[in-house]
Scaffold this active site. Structure first.
Site, PDB file in Angstrom:
ATOM      1  N   GLN A   1       0.719  -1.300  -0.106  1.00  0.00           N
ATOM      2  CA  GLN A   1       0.114   0.006  -0.082  1.00  0.00           C
ATOM      3  C   GLN A   1       0.954   1.309   0.008  1.00  0.00           C
ATOM      4  O   GLN A   1       0.474   2.323  -0.624  1.00  0.00           O
ATOM      5  CB  GLN A   1      -0.764  -0.099   1.353  1.00  0.00           C
ATOM      6  CG  GLN A   1      -2.115  -0.749   1.092  1.00  0.00           C
ATOM      7  CD  GLN A   1      -3.031  -0.671   2.444  1.00  0.00           C
ATOM      8  OE1 GLN A   1      -2.992   0.263   3.057  1.00  0.00           O
ATOM      9  NE2 GLN A   1      -3.756  -1.797   2.534  1.00  0.00           N
TER      10      GLN A   1
ATOM     11  N   ASP B   1     -10.609   2.861   1.443  1.00  0.00           N
ATOM     12  CA  ASP B   1      -9.652   3.525   1.838  1.00  0.00           C
ATOM     13  C   ASP B   1      -8.616   3.485   1.034  1.00  0.00           C
ATOM     14  O   ASP B   1      -7.496   4.209   0.641  1.00  0.00           O
ATOM     15  CB  ASP B   1      -9.053   3.434   3.308  1.00  0.00           C
ATOM     16  CG  ASP B   1      -8.689   2.167   3.570  1.00  0.00           C
ATOM     17  OD1 ASP B   1      -7.445   1.863   3.800  1.00  0.00           O
ATOM     18  OD2 ASP B   1      -9.317   1.242   3.736  1.00  0.00           O
ATOM     19  N   GLN B   2      -8.336   2.113   0.442  1.00  0.00           N
ATOM     20  CA  GLN B   2      -7.169   1.815  -0.526  1.00  0.00           C
ATOM     21  C   GLN B   2      -7.207   2.716  -1.704  1.00  0.00           C
ATOM     22  O   GLN B   2      -6.240   2.663  -2.505  1.00  0.00           O
ATOM     23  CB  GLN B   2      -7.176   0.276  -0.672  1.00  0.00           C
ATOM     24  CG  GLN B   2      -6.927  -0.338   0.533  1.00  0.00           C
ATOM     25  CD  GLN B   2      -6.690  -1.983   0.255  1.00  0.00           C
ATOM     26  OE1 GLN B   2      -5.581  -2.279  -0.380  1.00  0.00           O
ATOM     27  NE2 GLN B   2      -7.461  -2.781   0.890  1.00  0.00           N
TER      28      GLN B   2
ATOM     29  N   TYR C   1     -13.504  -2.318   3.121  1.00  0.00           N
ATOM     30  CA  TYR C   1     -11.921  -2.597   3.301  1.00  0.00           C
ATOM     31  C   TYR C   1     -11.187  -2.186   1.930  1.00  0.00           C
ATOM     32  O   TYR C   1      -9.860  -1.790   2.146  1.00  0.00           O
ATOM     33  CB  TYR C   1     -11.779  -4.006   3.505  1.00  0.00           C
ATOM     34  CG  TYR C   1     -12.701  -4.702   4.485  1.00  0.00           C
ATOM     35  CD1 TYR C   1     -12.697  -3.995   5.769  1.00  0.00           C
ATOM     36  CD2 TYR C   1     -13.419  -5.577   4.162  1.00  0.00           C
ATOM     37  CE1 TYR C   1     -13.589  -4.315   6.817  1.00  0.00           C
ATOM     38  CE2 TYR C   1     -14.693  -6.120   5.126  1.00  0.00           C
ATOM     39  CZ  TYR C   1     -14.339  -5.482   6.592  1.00  0.00           C
ATOM     40  OH  TYR C   1     -15.427  -5.737   7.467  1.00  0.00           O
TER      41      TYR C   1
ATOM     42  N   PRO D   1      -5.056  -6.386   5.556  1.00  0.00           N
ATOM     43  CA  PRO D   1      -5.470  -7.265   4.279  1.00  0.00           C
ATOM     44  C   PRO D   1      -4.748  -8.642   4.010  1.00  0.00           C
ATOM     45  O   PRO D   1      -3.339  -8.600   4.367  1.00  0.00           O
ATOM     46  CB  PRO D   1      -5.131  -6.492   2.811  1.00  0.00           C
ATOM     47  CG  PRO D   1      -5.168  -5.102   3.254  1.00  0.00           C
ATOM     48  CD  PRO D   1      -4.649  -5.026   4.702  1.00  0.00           C
TER      49      PRO D   1
ATOM     50  N   HIS E   1     -10.979   4.898   8.481  1.00  0.00           N
ATOM     51  CA  HIS E   1      -9.723   4.913   7.529  1.00  0.00           C
ATOM     52  C   HIS E   1      -9.971   5.587   6.043  1.00  0.00           C
ATOM     53  O   HIS E   1      -9.012   6.385   5.670  1.00  0.00           O
ATOM     54  CB  HIS E   1      -9.546   3.298   7.254  1.00  0.00           C
ATOM     55  CG  HIS E   1      -8.460   2.759   8.284  1.00  0.00           C
ATOM     56  ND1 HIS E   1      -9.126   2.334   9.545  1.00  0.00           N
ATOM     57  CD2 HIS E   1      -7.284   2.336   8.212  1.00  0.00           C
ATOM     58  CE1 HIS E   1      -8.102   1.773  10.190  1.00  0.00           C
ATOM     59  NE2 HIS E   1      -7.132   1.814   9.346  1.00  0.00           N
TER      60      HIS E   1
END
EC number: 6.5.1.4
Length: 433
Positions: free
Chosen positions: A171, A364-365, A361, A198, A387
């Site tokens: 990330q 935010d990525q 999940y 993750p 997040h």
């Protein structure tokens, strides 16, 4: 996820109620009394910005907006999410934009504040891939300074020497090497299926196909899987640079067409554990979704491709428009295999109920890529996580990208907690291409 095997981060909270009337641009300068953001002491602090004459002018800032010390960006690592994500986002943007950075109060919101091995190894890798200068970086440190230089390609290694997540290392480094001068190979060592992060299967099965919609591709070769507490895993990520990132538009959910996954065991654990996890998950899903075949493959990881003992499960739902959602869980000593499978299934079902196009999940990525893209990106989500709000805040403050978050006005979303996150990206261009 809440477990090492999943894409969840423990302690993520939905802050959708922070949007008055259900619709608001995300602005953290004024926290509504009683809202989840109102407790941020940073909303009341005084910071100094350099004036054109070089003399500091004092202004009242909200929610930890980064201050400038000369040309160095100051970031408060204890606000909002208060963990490693602030460090990852701010360091990546510092590297990409050439902004000298100081991060203080690193991970102040965690039970063990300061840098852990995985954060340190990630910082050192980013320093090396841009020939930057890093100060104060040691285990337990709560303040670092980073001065980036030109991002180069080549081979770079980060070894947590623990079960620290290789996916979190990815990330941090992935956005940087997309704008490198030449192709990059990242050798990431640690936990592939690690707590509070993750799991590598989520990265491959969900993150990769969605992230590549921004117009880049990457290859991830899992050499060895590693589990808590020993780690010992290794993945090799190969990335070619791009000139620019394309914006994305993920607002059409479609209908669920496939549900599939894998339940794994490694080391001394018997295959029966994987079969029990898979069977329990299927039973749980069929209580709510009866018209689709659910295929979860039990897997015994080859002994030469896994280090230590571990078990877990990931289940993915795919829709007619290519949206992907997941639920996952890791096995733990003393926890029944059925319970692990059910936890993953319930997580997936919860993500399918909210009506968004990404699960909680993935939210935010995607933010940093939206901020860098050349155009307007839109994604539909369920409740916006802390997040995600944190990533948006720092992308706005450091990259000057413009985000808005509004309640979805689609008729089908009227009774759901569904939002549209929109970003006008900065159109980051690779100067080397």
């Amino acid at each position: 996820m809440r477990t090492a095997a999943g894409p969840v981060h423990r302690g993520i909270r939905s802050l959708s109620n922070s949007f008055p009337g259900g619709s608001s641009s995300l602005s953290f300068r004024r926290a509504r009394p009683g809202s989840a953001l109102s407790g941020l002491r940073a909303c009341r602090r005084l910071v100094f910005f350099p004036s054109p004459q070089g003399r500091g002018r004092r202004c009242r800032q909200g929610s930890g907006a980064p201050a400038m010390e000369g040309q160095r960006v100051e970031v408060d690592g204890g606000i909002m999410e208060g963990g490693g994500q602030i460090l990852r986002v701010s360091t990546a943007l510092s590297c990409l934009l050439g902004l000298p950075l100081r991060v203080q109060k690193i991970r102040a919101g965690r039970s063990t504040p300061g840098l852990r091995p995985q954060h340190l190894s990630g910082l050192e890798m980013v320093r090396d891939l841009c020939d930057g200068h890093l100060e104060g970086a040691e285990i337990g440190s709560t303040e670092i300074t980073f001065t980036p230089e030109k991002i180069k390609g080549g081979v770079h290694t980060a070894d947590t020497k623990t079960a620290g997540s290789v996916c979190l290392l990815m990330q941090l480094s992935m956005p940087c090497v997309l704008f490198a001068a030449s192709p990059s190979e990242l050798r990431l060592k640690g936990g592939t299926n690690a707590e509070m992060a993750p799991q590598i299967d989520y990265t491959m099965m969900v993150f990769k196909p969605i992230a590549e919609k921004f117009g880049f591709t990457f290859n991830c070769d899992i050499k060895t899987r590693g589990y808590y507490p020993k780690g010992g895993g290794e993945v090799i990520v190969r990335v070619s640079p791009v000139k620019r990132l394309d914006p994305i538009n993920l607002t059409d959910r479609g209908s669920v067409t496939k549900i599939y996954g894998r339940a794994f065991v490694a080391g001394v654990l018997p295959l029966k554990v994987a079969k029990d996890m898979a069977a329990a998950a299927v039973r749980c899903i069929r209580k709510e979704i009866r018209d689709l075949y659910v295929s979860i493959q039990p897997v015994q990881e080859p002994r030469d491709q896994a280090f230590g003992n571990g078990s877990g499960i990931i289940i993915v739902a795919e829709t007619s428009t290519g949206c992907l959602f997941a639920g996952s869980s890791l096995g733990k000593r003393g926890v029944n295999a059925d319970k692990v499978g059910i936890e993953a299934a319930e997580m997936l079902l919860a993500n399918l109920r909210h009506g968004g196009t990404v699960d909680e999940y993935l939210q935010d990525q995607l933010i940093i890529f939206m901020a860098l893209a050349n155009g307007i990106s839109r994604i539909k989500t369920g409740p916006v996580t802390l997040h995600t709000q944190t990533a948006i805040h720092f992308a706005e403050q450091l990259a000057k990208a413009k985000f808005t978050v509004k309640k979805s006005e689609e008729e089908e979303d009227a009774t759901k907690d569904t939002y549209i996150i929109e970003c006008e990206g900065i159109g980051m261009a690779n100067p080397h291409l």
